[in-house]
Each structure stands twice: as C-alpha cells, then as structure tokens.
Design a protein around this motif. Structure first.
Motif, PDB file in Angstrom:
ATOM      1  N   UNK A 178      13.112   5.309  13.974  1.00 54.79           N
ATOM      2  CA  UNK A 178      12.231   5.242  12.804  1.00 54.79           C
ATOM      3  C   UNK A 178      10.862   5.821  13.162  1.00 54.79           C
ATOM      4  N   UNK A 179      10.209   6.401  12.158  1.00 51.22           N
ATOM      5  CA  UNK A 179       8.870   6.957  12.364  1.00 51.22           C
ATOM      6  C   UNK A 179       8.010   6.694  11.131  1.00 51.22           C
ATOM      7  N   UNK A 180       6.766   6.357  11.396  1.00 51.92           N
ATOM      8  CA  UNK A 180       5.764   6.211  10.326  1.00 51.92           C
ATOM      9  C   UNK A 180       4.580   7.104  10.682  1.00 51.92           C
ATOM     10  N   UNK A 181       4.171   7.890   9.713  1.00 53.53           N
ATOM     11  CA  UNK A 181       3.043   8.808   9.943  1.00 53.53           C
ATOM     12  C   UNK A 181       1.809   8.311   9.201  1.00 53.53           C
ATOM     13  N   UNK A 182       0.648   8.489   9.815  1.00 51.84           N
ATOM     14  CA  UNK A 182      -0.619   8.074   9.210  1.00 51.84           C
ATOM     15  C   UNK A 182      -1.616   9.223   9.294  1.00 51.84           C
ATOM     16  N   UNK A 183      -2.106   9.647   8.127  1.00 57.41           N
ATOM     17  CA  UNK A 183      -3.057  10.763   8.076  1.00 57.41           C
ATOM     18  C   UNK A 183      -3.027  11.409   6.703  1.00 57.41           C
ATOM     19  N   UNK A 184      -3.367  12.667   6.650  1.00 52.22           N
ATOM     20  CA  UNK A 184      -3.335  13.424   5.395  1.00 52.22           C
ATOM     21  C   UNK A 184      -1.917  13.951   5.185  1.00 52.22           C
ATOM     22  N   UNK A 185      -1.132  13.210   4.403  1.00 54.41           N
ATOM     23  CA  UNK A 185       0.307  13.480   4.307  1.00 54.41           C
ATOM     24  C   UNK A 185       0.710  14.158   3.000  1.00 54.41           C
ATOM     25  N   UNK A 186      -0.264  14.772   2.312  1.00 58.96           N
ATOM     26  CA  UNK A 186       0.053  15.397   1.015  1.00 58.96           C
ATOM     27  C   UNK A 186       1.096  16.502   1.151  1.00 58.96           C
ATOM     28  N   UNK A 187       1.079  17.213   2.272  1.00 63.71           N
ATOM     29  CA  UNK A 187       2.031  18.318   2.457  1.00 63.71           C
ATOM     30  C   UNK A 187       3.023  18.015   3.585  1.00 63.71           C
ATOM     31  N   UNK A 203       3.470  19.888   8.519  1.00 63.85           N
ATOM     32  CA  UNK A 203       2.415  19.898   7.505  1.00 63.85           C
ATOM     33  C   UNK A 203       1.981  21.339   7.266  1.00 63.85           C
ATOM     34  N   UNK A 204       1.766  21.676   6.013  1.00 63.08           N
ATOM     35  CA  UNK A 204       1.273  23.017   5.721  1.00 63.08           C
ATOM     36  C   UNK A 204      -0.147  23.198   6.240  1.00 63.08           C
ATOM     37  N   UNK A 205      -0.926  22.130   6.128  1.00 60.99           N
ATOM     38  CA  UNK A 205      -2.315  22.209   6.579  1.00 60.99           C
ATOM     39  C   UNK A 205      -2.842  20.809   6.853  1.00 60.99           C
ATOM     40  N   UNK A 253      -0.760   6.967  -2.953  1.00 63.14           N
ATOM     41  CA  UNK A 253      -0.474   8.383  -3.142  1.00 63.14           C
ATOM     42  C   UNK A 253       0.018   8.652  -4.560  1.00 63.14           C
ATOM     43  N   UNK A 254       0.876   7.770  -5.064  1.00 66.03           N
ATOM     44  CA  UNK A 254       1.378   7.939  -6.429  1.00 66.03           C
ATOM     45  C   UNK A 254       0.251   7.820  -7.452  1.00 66.03           C
TER      46      UNK A 254
END
Length: 601
Positions: A178-187, A203-205, A253-254
C-alpha cells in the motif's frame, strides 16, 4: 489615419491572442527541472539505493547546482556518486571540497542532506545522475514494514516537470503493498504491482517549494535482514490514520474541484453572455455603412463654410498649411490683413496685419506677426530664418497644431461628423477588445475540454472579423455631412478641370471672393487663376479681387498657396515636406528644381 491606426490595433490584439499569450507564458518561466525521475531500490537489510535522474533547464549561466534531500528518520547517506551529461559527453564528478569544476560535495544534518555540484553550466539542458544509499531507510514492525520518506524536498527552489517516483522491493509477489502520497496531487497517478513488487508514482508537474512524501507498507519479511525493528503491531493503526487522511484529502480535493468547475462554468457563461449582449448592442446600434456616391458632376456652388473647413470635411482630419494659406486670403477679403508681393522679388510676399482683433486667442497669428516678422508683418524669408532655431521651430509647430485643432473642432461642430455614431463604434470596439482577455482566460480553463476551447476561439475570431469588416466600411459622416462632402468633391473636380471650360456663362458664380481660397484648399489655385485670366480681362478681375488679394494673381501665376504651404511646412515639420503633392505644390517644386539646374549650368 485613425482608421489605419485602429485596423492595426485589431491586428495587434489578435496577434497577441494567438502568439503573444503563449510566448509570454513561456518567457515568464525561469529555471526549472524538465525531468525529475527517482528510482528507490529497497534492499533486504532495510537500506535503499536511490538513483536520481534530473534534467536542469537553466535560464542563465551558473557555477553550482544544489540538490536538497530530506533524510528525516533516516540514519545516514553514504556511497554518493554524481555524473553529468553535457552534449554527448558523460562526465563523472569527483567528491571534494575544492569547489573546482566537475567536483561535488555533500552536506548533512539530522533532517536534510545537500549535494552541490560545481562547473560552468550553460543554458543547454543538463542531465545529472545522482546515486547514493540511505541507511535505516525501512522500519520493520511485527506485522509490516514501513517506508515514510519525503522524496521531493520543500527546499527545492525550482519547479519540476515529468516527475516519476519508482519504489522497487527486493521481493516479488508480495501479500500486500500500500502507498499513500502527500503533496500536490492534482496531476498525480499511482500504479501498484503486487506481482512485480513495485510502485510507480507520476506527476506532470510539481511547484517549487512543494514537497512530495510517500508512505509505503509491505510485508516485514521483504526486509528480513533489517536491524531497525520496532517490536509492536502497527499495520492497522498506520492504515487507519492514513485512510482517514486520504478520505479528508479526497473530500478537500473534490470540494476544490467542484469550486473550480463552478468558477469556470460561471466564467464561461459570463463570457458568452457578454458576447451575446455585444451582438445585441450591434443590432440595436448598428455601425452605419458607406453607400455608393453618385457620379461627380461639375459644380460652381461654393459652400457656406470657410475654405479651411472644406479641407477638414473632405479628409476628416486636421487642416494642413495649405488650408492656412486659404485662411490668410479670407482674412485679406475681410480687410484684416493685406497680402502684397515683395518688390524686386518673384518668390516672396508680405502678409501685413491690419486688424489686431484677429490676434485674440490665435497663438499662430501672434507668433507670425509678433515674433517671426517685424512691425506687424512677415515674409517667407522671415519664416525660413525663424525656423533655423530648433526651439523656435517647435514653438511655431505647437502654435500651428493648436490652430489646426481649433479648426477641426469648429468644423466638426457644423454637424458633418457623426459624433454619436463614432461614440457607439468606440463602445463596440472597446467592448470587443475587453472580451478578449476574459475569453483567453476561459480558454485556458477549458484546455481539458478542447471542443469548448475551440468553439470559444472560433467565436472570438468571428467577432473580431465581423467588427473589423464593419469598422473598415463604416460611415463617419451624417446625412448632411455626406451631402456637403459630395458637393465639395464635385467642386474639387471642377477646379481640376477648370482650364478646359468656358467660364463666361457661369461668371456670376465664378467671380466670387471665396473662389481662390477654395481653389487653394483643393490644390488647384494655379489652374483656377490661369482659367480666370484666359476667360476674363484683367480689368474685370481687378475690379472683383483687387481690394482683397489681387496681388496673388500676379505673384508667379498663383504660386502664393504652394509657396506659403511649403514655407510653413519647412518651418514646422521639414521631414513632412513630401506630403505637399497637389498640382500647386508639384508645380512650384518643378520651377525650383529647374532654376537650380539653370544656375548650375
């Protein structure tokens, strides 16, 4: 002139829309990382071998580059190596503190590590490969193993594009991963493979100063040789905490996406509504279009306006020095000035002040009679010598511009110019131009929905094309102005062909004191004066014109207008002398050139 300026303005705005907007966006970018790829190979003993592949895009030359890295919770960084590819050459850097070219050094605290490279780095893309090991990278519990690492540090001062993070376990076919990411996850996109024992995050950017933290859980048996052990069960607790964070993050995010969707659709609706209202405005306040004029006919009827007004009405622009020459003749007719030839001179004449009341509020006449000439009179030679001084020429030019502006304003007050129509046209233009930046912003918002973006582009192009077509063919004259302009064009045609006509039948209309000023404005005074001399005896002309300005008849066959126009233009704007190109102007230029050639011979 105004029409040309506004046409170019349209072209400029649409060029800006298609070319300058992306160019400015590109130009505003400074240093960045074009590729940021990190591969983390987790080892059986709980350490990790990390490979950074980074492509730097620099906006200017640099002598050092620093890669910051978070090591919070990690015991040590060791076995560091760095290489760079510049062009087609790969260079392996040496570690040291000399700060010489093609060297690197590392600095380390409890929470952060830095790798600084030294060299002469230009603006070409630089591909760096950093390889190092992290001791104590994995923490083993009784029921799982954990990695909690800030892969991208918030100390990284440049934005990154094409970000790829890869975690590779030393074992395949794991029971859970399992993995959880924290940061700017829009892309952000995440791919987890149990069979390969691998996790990929892309991530695109990622903006500058924005960290990315990855939190992994996998079976403790994967790192069975790890000595960093915590003797407790933590899997359920870690999953509960992270799942709660994930749920909150998803909700945020939603909510953010819903707000953004609402904003962009409201923006789209506002832009479309504004364009719709603009079309309604054009329907309710149409831009009047030109209609075909009837064929010009010969006419001797002089309008009721002064001759200088005629030039303004014909061109819808400020009067020229030629109109001022006609204005002086009108003052002579009113016996407020006199115009006399200079004795023993064929190329000069006096303009003498008779009625000082004409100086009130007229800066140009004040300067001509008070500073250019002496004792209330001036000559062309006075004009020429006065304009030798640049400051004096600028003052004279300013005085002429004020006179021209005043004549233009007074002429427009006669009602020939459709001021209301021009105001409505300006509103339509400003409204259309104001819609452009809002539409561009809307297009940028809908780049993920190309159909909407393309429709907006087509709509803007159509609006611009429609307004440009309507503007180019717009009518700036009122109905009475169109009739007056037609009469003036007929009169101008008559003056151009007057030497081929028999004037005796129309002597009552021709022998009029306003005749010569109008012929000057139309640039046909030579033709007119010669036609009068041909059709009428000198005594009769002297009776009609002598008390006003008969000397102009004997002054070089009517070169008065061209001489004064050229003298004024030389005095106030010598670079624009080529704009004097009427029949009168060309005739006097021909004479001068001929005299010069004869003198040389």
């Amino acid at each position: 002139m105004k029409r040309k300026k506004l046409t170019w303005l349209f072209c400029l705005f649409f060029a800006a829309f298609f070319f300058l907007v992306p160019a400015v966006a590109h130009a505003s970018a400074k240093d960045d990382i074009g590729k940021y790829d990190v591969t983390v190979n987790i080892l059986k003993n709980g350490d990790a071998k990390v490979t950074h592949e980074i492509t730097y895009n620099l906006s200017k030359k640099a002598h050092q580059l620093t890669l910051p890295q978070s090591i919070s919770g990690i015991d040590d960084v060791y076995a560091v190596s760095v290489s760079v590819v510049s062009g087609s050459k790969k260079i392996r850097l040496k570690q040291g503190t000399s700060h010489k070219k093609n060297t690197f050094e590392t600095k380390q605290t409890n929470k952060n590590s830095e790798i600084t490279t030294y060299g002469n780095y230009g603006t070409d893309p630089l591909k760096f490969t950093y390889v190092y090991k992290l001791r104590g990278f994995v923490t083993n519990y009784k029921d799982c193993a954990e990695v909690n690492w800030r892969v991208i540090s918030n100390n990284l001062t440049v934005p990154q594009r094409n970000v790829g993070i890869h975690f590779v376990l030393p074992q395949k076919n794991v029971r859970f991963l399992r993995i959880w990411n924290h940061g700017n996850l829009d892309t952000a996109k995440t791919n987890v493979s149990f069979s390969k024992g691998k996790v990929d995050v892309s991530l695109k950017q990622n903006p500058a100063h924005q960290s990315l933290r990855c939190h992994l859980l996998f079976p403790e048996t994967v790192t069975s040789k790890n000595k960093k052990i915590v003797k407790q069960h933590s899997k359920e607790q870690i999953e509960a905490i992270e799942d709660k964070k994930l749920e909150r993050s998803v909700q945020q995010r939603e909510k953010k996406q819903s707000t953004y969707r609402l904003i962009r659709f409201v923006w789209l609706g506002t832009v479309i509504f504004s364009i719709f209202l603009w079309f309604i405005y054009l329907i309710k306040h149409p831009i009047k279009q030109k209609i075909a004029m009837p064929d010009l006919e010969y006419s001797y009827d002089l309008p009721k306006y002064p001759a200088e007004f005629a030039e303004v009405i014909l061109t819808n622009d400020k009067p020229t020095p030629r109109a001022f020459a006609a204005y002086l003749l009108e003052l002579a007719f009113e016996k407020k000035v006199t115009i006399e030839t200079v004795p023993n001179s064929k190329n000069d004449f006096y303009v003498k002040l008779v009625d000082k009341s004409i100086l009130h509020g007229n800066e140009l006449l004040k300067m001509l009679f008070g500073r250019v000439g002496k004792k209330g009179r001036f000559t062309l030679k006075d004009l020429e010598s006065f304009s030798q001084n640049d400051k004096q020429r600028l003052r004279l030019s300013s005085a002429f511009d004020k006179w021209a502006e005043n004549i233009l304003k007074r002429a427009k007050n006669t009602g020939y110019y459709d001021q209301q129509g021009e105001k409505r046209t300006r509103v339509a233009i400003i409204w259309c131009i104001a819609n452009i930046p809002f539409a561009v912003a809307c297009i940028c918002m809908f780049l993920d929905k190309l159909s909407i973006a393309i429709l907006l582009v087509i709509l803007i192009i159509f609006c611009g094309f429609l307004l440009s077509r309507l503007y180019r063919n717009r009518e700036t004259y009122t109905a009475s102005g169109i009739a007056t302009r037609y009469r003036l064009l007929c009169l101008k045609k008559t003056f151009e062909d007057i030497r081929r006509m028999n004037l005796e039948p129309v002597k009552d209309k021709i022998l009029h004191e306003q005749l010569v000023p109008y012929s000057i404005v139309f640039g046909s005074s030579r033709n007119t004066i010669k036609a009068l001399k041909t059709n009428f005896p000198a005594k009769r002309l002297q009776i009609v014109f002598e008390s006003y300005y008969f000397p102009v008849f004997i002054f070089s066959d009517g070169d008065y207008a061209a001489s004064l126009s050229e003298g004024l233009m030389n005095a106030i704007a010598p670079k624009k002398i080529d704009k004097l190109n009427t029949n009168d102007d060309l005739s006097i230029k021909f004479k001068k050139n001929l005299l010069k050639k004869l003198k040389k011979k």
